[in-house]
Design an enzyme around this catalytic site. Sequence first.
Site, PDB file in Angstrom:
ATOM      1  CD  GLU A   3       2.407   0.627   0.997  1.00 27.93           C
ATOM      2  OE1 GLU A   3       3.564   1.100   1.109  1.00 27.93           O
ATOM      3  OE2 GLU A   3       1.437   1.073   1.636  1.00 27.93           O
ATOM      4  CG  HIS A  54      -4.573   9.002  -0.273  1.00 23.52           C
ATOM      5  ND1 HIS A  54      -3.454   9.785  -0.408  1.00 23.52           N
ATOM      6  CD2 HIS A  54      -4.412   8.302   0.885  1.00 23.52           C
ATOM      7  CE1 HIS A  54      -2.664   9.586   0.635  1.00 23.52           C
ATOM      8  NE2 HIS A  54      -3.215   8.694   1.433  1.00 23.52           N
TER       9      HIS A  54
END
Lengths: 324, 442
Positions: free
Chosen positions: A60, A129
């Site tokens: 990322e 998450h």
Amino acid sequence: MPVITYRQALNDAFAEELSRDENVFLMGEEVAQYNGAYKVTEGLWQKFGSKRVIDTPISEAAFLGMGVGAAMMGLRPVVELMFWSFAYVGLDQIINNAGCIRYMSGGLINVPMVIRGPANGGTNVGATHSHTPENFLANTPGLKVVCPATPYDAKGLMISSIRDNDTVCFMENTLLYGDLGEVPDGAYTIPLGVAEVKREGIDVSLIAHGRAVLTSLAAAEILSAEHGIEAEVVDLRSIRPLDEETILNSVAKTHRAVLVDENKPFCGVSSQIAALLAEQAFDELDAPVLRVTALDAPAIYSMPLEKLQLPDAQVVVAKVLSSF
Amino acid sequence: MARTLSLSSKPKKSASPSKKKGVRPVITKKVTKAPAKTANKAPAKKAAPKKSDVKAVAAKKPAPLSKAPKAAKVTKAVVKPAAPVSKVSKTSTDWSKDPFNAKLKPAEKIGFLREMLRIRRFEQQALKHYNNGAMGGFLHLYIGQESVAVGTASLMNGKDEIITAYRDHGHALAVGMGMDECMAELFGKGTGCSKGKGGSMHFFAPDKHYWGGHGIVGGQAPLGMGLAFALKYKGLKGCAVAFLGDGAVNQGVFSECLNMAALFELPVVFVIENNGYSMGTSLERSSAIRHSLASRAEGFDVDWSLCGGFDLYELRANLGAVMEKARTKFRPHVLEVSTYRYYGHSVADANAKKYRSPEEIERYKTECDPITLWEKQLLKEKVITEAGIEKINAEAKAEAAAAADFAIASPWPSEESIFEDIYHEVDHQTEAGQTGRHFFSE
């Protein structure tokens, strides 16, 4: 008007913009050949090819930073985060680079990038998450933050975000991807910084963004049917820039505000709205500003308890009733 | 299915695992001296590299790319921090004959000297005012490393893009930013290159292909990759050169970048300016090394090499070749350049003289100073006279002094400017910039 899903509305927005502007490209984990982890980019790689729809490794920080560098050079990256929770390993790139470069360069550079993906709890995947970072990204001057609740808003806001010359953090919701709604064919824009009254009412303002808008609408129906209370539901749509006028107008009409927010309560989006109302709507209020937020604990895994953590319509109804 | 990114029309590389023919620098001698790795060894006692170390480094010097031996087994070895490459150079190639140097005109060679002297005098002037308290922030001086930025700028082709970290004054001046705007930025004045909003670590000049100037260690590496991505996407024949220090290679994002640059076949050159110290921590105390820092690229199938940064010819020859390779073959490269800074990590580095010996610093100044070496070279070539050097030096000093006067006389930025240069749409008063509230203070 065609009825399509929130997911398809986003997909249509990408297709429109990929066709319109050759500087637009999509990248992220699994966005191309896999068709997107949540199928939001399905079919686009086949249609637009490998130059425009790009699979990245699971890195990322690197691909967010690569997006910033490419955007500085005039490209318009649309970078998918499989979950906004994964942005946390690349926050340096979002906050220090996308968010601050324009300022630190005295306006010589801008970063026309969209960073997008789902940012929600409630899917039984545990704390790592389930983050909702709209509050702290909106805490960075230089970034914009958008949280659409409906398919129509998702498409119009996405097209505006891609065309915007600043970095937009676009927060979707996996629980909404399958929702259906009327969405026009072709390109249209919804400006950032314009809230929408999703339901008119006179007794209390429910102010929300993202999925909490739908929760508020459900609560409003219960309040109307069972308690004779007509709630107005204000959908912020964009967090920064923020449409304060619509919020203040609604509260001036109803004299009560309940803020509904899947964000955590401490320094959450609702905190900012509460501050706004305290500063600018004090004389309009007939009751304290109340909040219904995510419970202030990491997202729990266990399914029945997780359901308790996010605002639901009954909790909103109870909170509204407590204000009368 | 082939990998997904296909920005170029050239055929994909073969997926064959067979080792391509060697362009790798190869170690031929094992270094017997163990590195000082024990934590209890007082850094202050660390001696300058001994002769034996110098020899070992000489043995590890990469062969010229064209002559590299075929893949030999890499022996575990250690590179000492910032070895005095000038000594090494004496026994290796005469870089002045390299194609990147052979055709240089005397005026260009003198120009390089002028640029290096301008950087040094600029920073010395800045240091004076920093120590007087006239400016705040950090001041990461480039003094001792000037050849790297000047050499790089001299190789840029008009489409190449560069980006660096916080030790950015040298690169800024080398690409053509003015001393006035740079000095004023250090003073925080409205006439500064970033209108007083960036400071020492954040100089930018996109019109000169210079993208900063970045404060977070390693954070600029993926941006450099993005510059390369955009060049390739647009079909421009340029490369991106992304500088980072020897400390930055330990940031995770750098490893991510090596992987992605290789996967996407990006025209990017990562230049590690290895000055031997990651702030106050020496190379050997901060980095686990088999061969060198650059050799970490090996695991990502990225080409790498080492070069000395003190001799401008050597720097130009090595960097020029890998920039050209990036531009034409879309091959990323990691080039580790030995260099040395005379001052601390920043001027605020309280331990600047404690983690290395005064003798070490002095040795670099006397043996490896890139400006002195270049002056000697140009005198030897009879390109310039002592008087000519002195004239350039005096001009650089005068320019730096005038820049300080300019900065001191310049106004502070206006209070209103606090809210400018945050959002492009707001600055340009577009409809988007005037819709909704963008700023939340009164």
